[in-house]
Structures are given as C-alpha cells and as structure tokens.
Design an enzyme around this catalytic site. Structure first.
Site, PDB file in Angstrom:
ATOM      1  N   ASN A 184      10.482   8.673   9.715  1.00 57.70           N
ATOM      2  CA  ASN A 184      10.667   7.844  10.915  1.00 57.70           C
ATOM      3  C   ASN A 184      11.898   6.946  10.920  1.00 57.70           C
ATOM      4  O   ASN A 184      11.795   5.739  11.124  1.00 57.70           O
ATOM      5  CB  ASN A 184       9.411   6.990  11.140  1.00 57.70           C
ATOM      6  N   TRP A 220       1.877   2.886  -0.685  1.00 61.74           N
ATOM      7  CA  TRP A 220       0.797   1.897  -0.849  1.00 61.74           C
ATOM      8  C   TRP A 220       0.495   1.293   0.523  1.00 61.74           C
ATOM      9  O   TRP A 220       1.346   0.612   1.091  1.00 61.74           O
ATOM     10  CB  TRP A 220       1.262   0.825  -1.831  1.00 61.74           C
ATOM     11  N   HIS A 257      -3.401   5.528  11.834  1.00 58.99           N
ATOM     12  CA  HIS A 257      -3.777   6.606  10.923  1.00 58.99           C
ATOM     13  C   HIS A 257      -4.916   6.139  10.032  1.00 58.99           C
ATOM     14  O   HIS A 257      -5.181   4.960   9.927  1.00 58.99           O
ATOM     15  CB  HIS A 257      -2.589   6.988  10.042  1.00 58.99           C
TER      16      HIS A 257
END
Ligand SMILES: *[C@@H]1O[C@H](CO)[C@@H](O)[C@H](O)[C@H]1NC(C)=O
Ligand SMILES: *[C@@H]1O[C@H](CO)[C@@H](O)[C@H](O)[C@H]1NC(C)=O
Ligand SMILES: *[C@@H]1O[C@H](CO)[C@@H](O)[C@H](O)[C@H]1NC(C)=O
Ligand SMILES: *[C@@H]1O[C@H](CO)[C@@H](O)[C@H](O)[C@H]1NC(C)=O
Ligand SMILES: *[C@@H]1O[C@H](CO)[C@@H](O)[C@H](O)[C@H]1NC(C)=O
Length: 411
Positions: free
Chosen positions: A229, A356, A384
């Site tokens: 992205n 993480w 998500h």
C-alpha cells in the site's frame, strides 16, 4: 500458589452451590409430586412461592461468594508481567507479586505471542512451505504466472470486469467496466513475473513495530522484497530498508494522499511520490467500481516514473480470499496476508517484517505503545481480522514456513 488459593475459593463456593442445588431440586420434586397426587391448588401456590424463594436465596449466595473476591483482586497492570519476564526485577522484589492474572485477555495474549516469538529459534522447513504452495495451487483456480496481473491474454476484448468489494446492488446500479481496445493496449502481453522464482523474499507489513527495529539492511539483503500500500521509503530506510521489487498500491491512496488526481498539482505530487520507487507497482483497480477510472488514470503516467505499473487481476485476489475464507477467516485478507500467499508461490524462503498488529509491544524488555503504521499516525482499524491473521502467521512461523521477525534485527 495463587492458583491453589483461587481454586480453593472456587471449590468452596461450588460446594455451597451444589448443596443449594440438591436441596432445591429435592424440594421442588417433593412439592410437585405432592401436587400431582392431591391436585390441591393451595399446595401448588406454596410450591411456586418456595421455588422462587429458593432461587432468590441461591442467587444471593452466589453473588455473596463472588462479590468480596472481586473487590479483593487488585487492578493488575499488564506491565508487571512483561517487566518480571525481562530481567527488570531485583532480589528484593516479591516474585509472586509480579506474577498474577492479567487484567484482560488481550494483554495476556499479546504477552504469550511476544514470548513465543522471542523464545523460539526459527528454522526453515521447506517441506511445510512446499505443502502450503501445493495446497494454494490445487485449491485456487488461478496461477501467479498467468493470473496475478492483467495481461492481454487473461482479459478478452469487451469483457465485463466486476469489482469484488461491490455489493450485488451497487453492481446493478453502476455498469461494469468493459475492457475496451484502448484499455487492452495498455496491458502487458504477459506477466513480468512469469516463470520467476526467488530464493529469499521479504514481505514488509506496515506495522509501527518496525520503528527502531534497524532491520533495513537485513531487508535490503533479500532477493525479492514485497511492500504494501504505497509504503514510503524515504526517511525510514534504517528500519524498513529501501529495496522494493513489488509494491501494492491501493487506489484509495489516490484519494487519501493525492486528492483523487483531480488537478495538475495533485498529479504532480503523485508523480513525485512515485519517483522514489524503481519496482513493479501493482494496482488492485477492480476492488470498487468508483475507483476504477482514477486507478487507470494513475497508471497512465507510467512513462513519467521509473516503476513498472501493472493492474491486479480481480480473479486472483478473489481466489486467494476464498482460499482463506474456507479456512475460517471472516474478513477479507489484508494485503499482508495476500502477499504472503503470493510469496509462497514465488519464493523458497519467506521473511516477514512489520506484521505485529497490536497497540503494545516489547522493545528491549520494555512495554511500548506501537503505532498502526511505522510511517504515519493513523489509528488502528478493524477492516481485517488482524488477530486471526496473526495467529495463522504465528503458527506458520512455528512450522518453519515463514519467518515472522519481531523486535530489533542484529546485523
Ligand atoms: C489493564 O492494564 C492496562 C495497563 O495499565 C490499562 O491500560 C488497561 O486499561 C487495563 N484494562 C482493564 C480492562 O482494566
Ligand atoms: C529493587 O526493588 C525495590 C522494590 O521494588 C526498589 O525499592 C529498589 O530500589 C530496587 N533496587 C534496585 C537496585 O533496582
Ligand atoms: C510476598 O508477598 C506476600 C503477600 O503480600 C507476603 O505474604 C510475603 O511475605 C512476601 N514475601 C517476601 C519474601 O517478601
Ligand atoms: C474460478 O472459480 C470460481 C468459482 O470458484 C469461478 O467463479 C471463476 O470463474 C473461476 N475462474 C477461472 C479463471 O476459471
Ligand atoms: C487541487 O485539488 C486539491 C484537492 O481537491 C485542492 O486542495 C487544491 O487546492 C487544488 N489545487 C489547485 C491548484 O487547484
């Protein structure tokens, strides 16, 4: 030790309750059988009233045994756990005071994940990665060579291209994009990644845990680097490296950062931004119908940048999405998980950095707040299933099919 005390208390209240329950059921049974025998309404009323009374007594016994325990449990800072496990405790500290239940299950889970990752030495297991690759190939009807990127062979002239995030209703409302001759002529003849295989790949998630990781040179030493992205390189090279071979560029970024390319100054800043990359940039244009034209417009500036701009094939994304959906992933896979699945088909060893997904982390034995992204201050989102995805990757790490790097990198 504390476990035993808690267990004793639980046993005690359980014994009391069991006694109550036995009495209650005996009483109800007795009254009901009496009622059936004599058909006497007054006895029935007494039976109901005593049942209610007994329930009330039982409930108050339970809340009585619970209430003082709740008050006695001190509010425990999750910090204690982390600190005691990382050498910040001296002899005069009371060890059992440091070990205590976590104040919430999130803190406990994060603690367990962090310790698992720090204590397990990673060993590559090519067999497991190979099995994963074979499963992907067998269960998805797409191949990286043929379908990752839109080409003149996997799209037909006048083909309608539905968008995978659009609902059936909005698909009816807006006409599908149709692959015109002009559009076809912008597509490559075949995928630039066709037949390519790499030894060591890195997938860079954008987690704030990359900050102060000094993983940059390790990342730059890989044979192929995937980034997500439109992650910026400038200013983050020490921690995130600069090598980029494959960058995803979600068309929503065109709006978030470049005003939807509505005027010359926005187009100018987009082109300037893209000049930091010299890689393949993969635009998933067919996610949402409204973003298709701006996305195609963004690609039309390809001769002003060094990168090779390509469009993702919607079937490829959908096929990987369905692969994970069949395995219980509730939300759409993040770009990170999508790239891990893609890397499995292209690489012999997969290294993950910046995956993480939690708001706190361990850094050199200290608990630290973690940003969502290493390069901006966006708040955490829930588009998500980050936690489910992380659990999945953690297991793949333990099986040796991916290496989930955490903390600082040693050179
Ligand atoms: C648990 O402890 C942390 C760290 O002190 C604190 O920020 C958080 O609010 C606590 N959570 C609950 C549910 O008490
Ligand atoms: C050890 O811990 C005690 C109690 O927490 C503290 O008062 C003391 O300063 C600590 N000593 C050192 C050397 O850190
Ligand atoms: C540790 O704390 C417990 C409970 O507060 C206390 O009973 C015990 O004496 C302490 N032990 C030491 C070695 O300080
Ligand atoms: C792949 O399978 C899905 C259904 O599982 C189907 O809708 C799609 O058309 C197939 N794609 C190709 C390229 O065969
Ligand atoms: C270009 O568009 C952006 C976003 O809509 C706006 O903020 C900016 O003022 C515009 N610039 C010019 C020169 O029109």
């Amino acid at each position: 030790m504390f476990g035993e005390i808690l267990l004793d208390r639980t046993l005690a209240s359980f014994t009391v309750c069991r006694w109550c329950l036995q009495r209650l059921s005996a009483e109800v049974f007795r009254l009901l059988t009496t009622f059936r025998r004599r058909q006497h309404s007054r006895r029935f009323v007494i039976a109901v009233l005593s049942t209610i009374l007994l329930y009330y007594l039982l409930l108050s016994t339970i809340s009585y045994t619970r209430r003082p325990r709740k008050r006695k449990t001190p509010p425990i800072l999750s910090h204690f756990m982390f600190e005691s496990m990382h050498g910040n405790v001296n002899e005069s500290s009371n060890f059992t005071k440091q070990i205590w239940v976590f104040n919430n299950s999130d803190a406990e889970r994060i603690y367990l994940y962090a310790n698992l990752l720090q204590k397990l030495p990673w060993k590559a297991n090519p067999q497991h990665l190979d099995n994963f690759r074979r499963e992907l190939n067998a269960e998805t009807n797409v191949s990286t060579d043929r379908d990752l990127i839109l080409t003149q062979t996997n799209v037909q002239l006048d083909q309608e291209m539905p968008c995978y995030f659009d609902t059936k209703k909005s698909m009816l409302k807006y006409p599908h994009f149709v692959a015109t001759k002009d559009f076809m002529s912008t597509l490559p003849k075949e995928s630039p990644l066709k037949g390519k295989r790499y030894e060591k790949c890195a997938v860079i998630g954008n987690s704030g845990s990359l900050k102060q990781s000094t993983c940059g040179s390790q990342i730059d030493g890989m044979d192929f680097v995937f980034r997500c992205n439109g992650a910026p390189l400038e200013g983050f090279v020490t921690d995130a490296g600069k090598r980029t071979d494959f960058l995803t560029f979600n068309p929503s970024i065109l709006y978030k950062r470049f005003g939807g390319l509505v005027n010359e100054s926005m187009i100018e800043s987009y082109i300037t931004f893209m000049k930091q990359y010299d890689s393949m940039v993969w635009y998933p244009c067919f996610g949402s119908r409204q973003l298709v034209e701006p996305c195609i417009k963004a690609i039309s500036y390809h001769d002003q940048v060094d990168s090779r701009l390509v469009i993702g094939h919607p079937s490829h994304y959908v096929s990987i999405w369905e692969f994970w959906k069949r395995r219980g992933l509730r939300k759409k896979p993040s770009t990170g998980l999508y790239l891990v699945s893609l890397a499995a088909t292209l690489c012999n060893e997969i290294h993950l950095y910046g995956f993480w997904p939690f708001p706190i982390q361990l850094h050199e034995g200290k608990v630290q707040e973690t940003a969502y992204h290493y390069f901006n201050n966006l708040p955490f989102t829930s588009h998500h299933s980050s936690d489910s995805e992380f659990r999945l990757l953690l297991q793949m790490h333990m099986l040796g099919s991916v290496n989930l790097h955490m903390g600082t990198c040693t050179q």
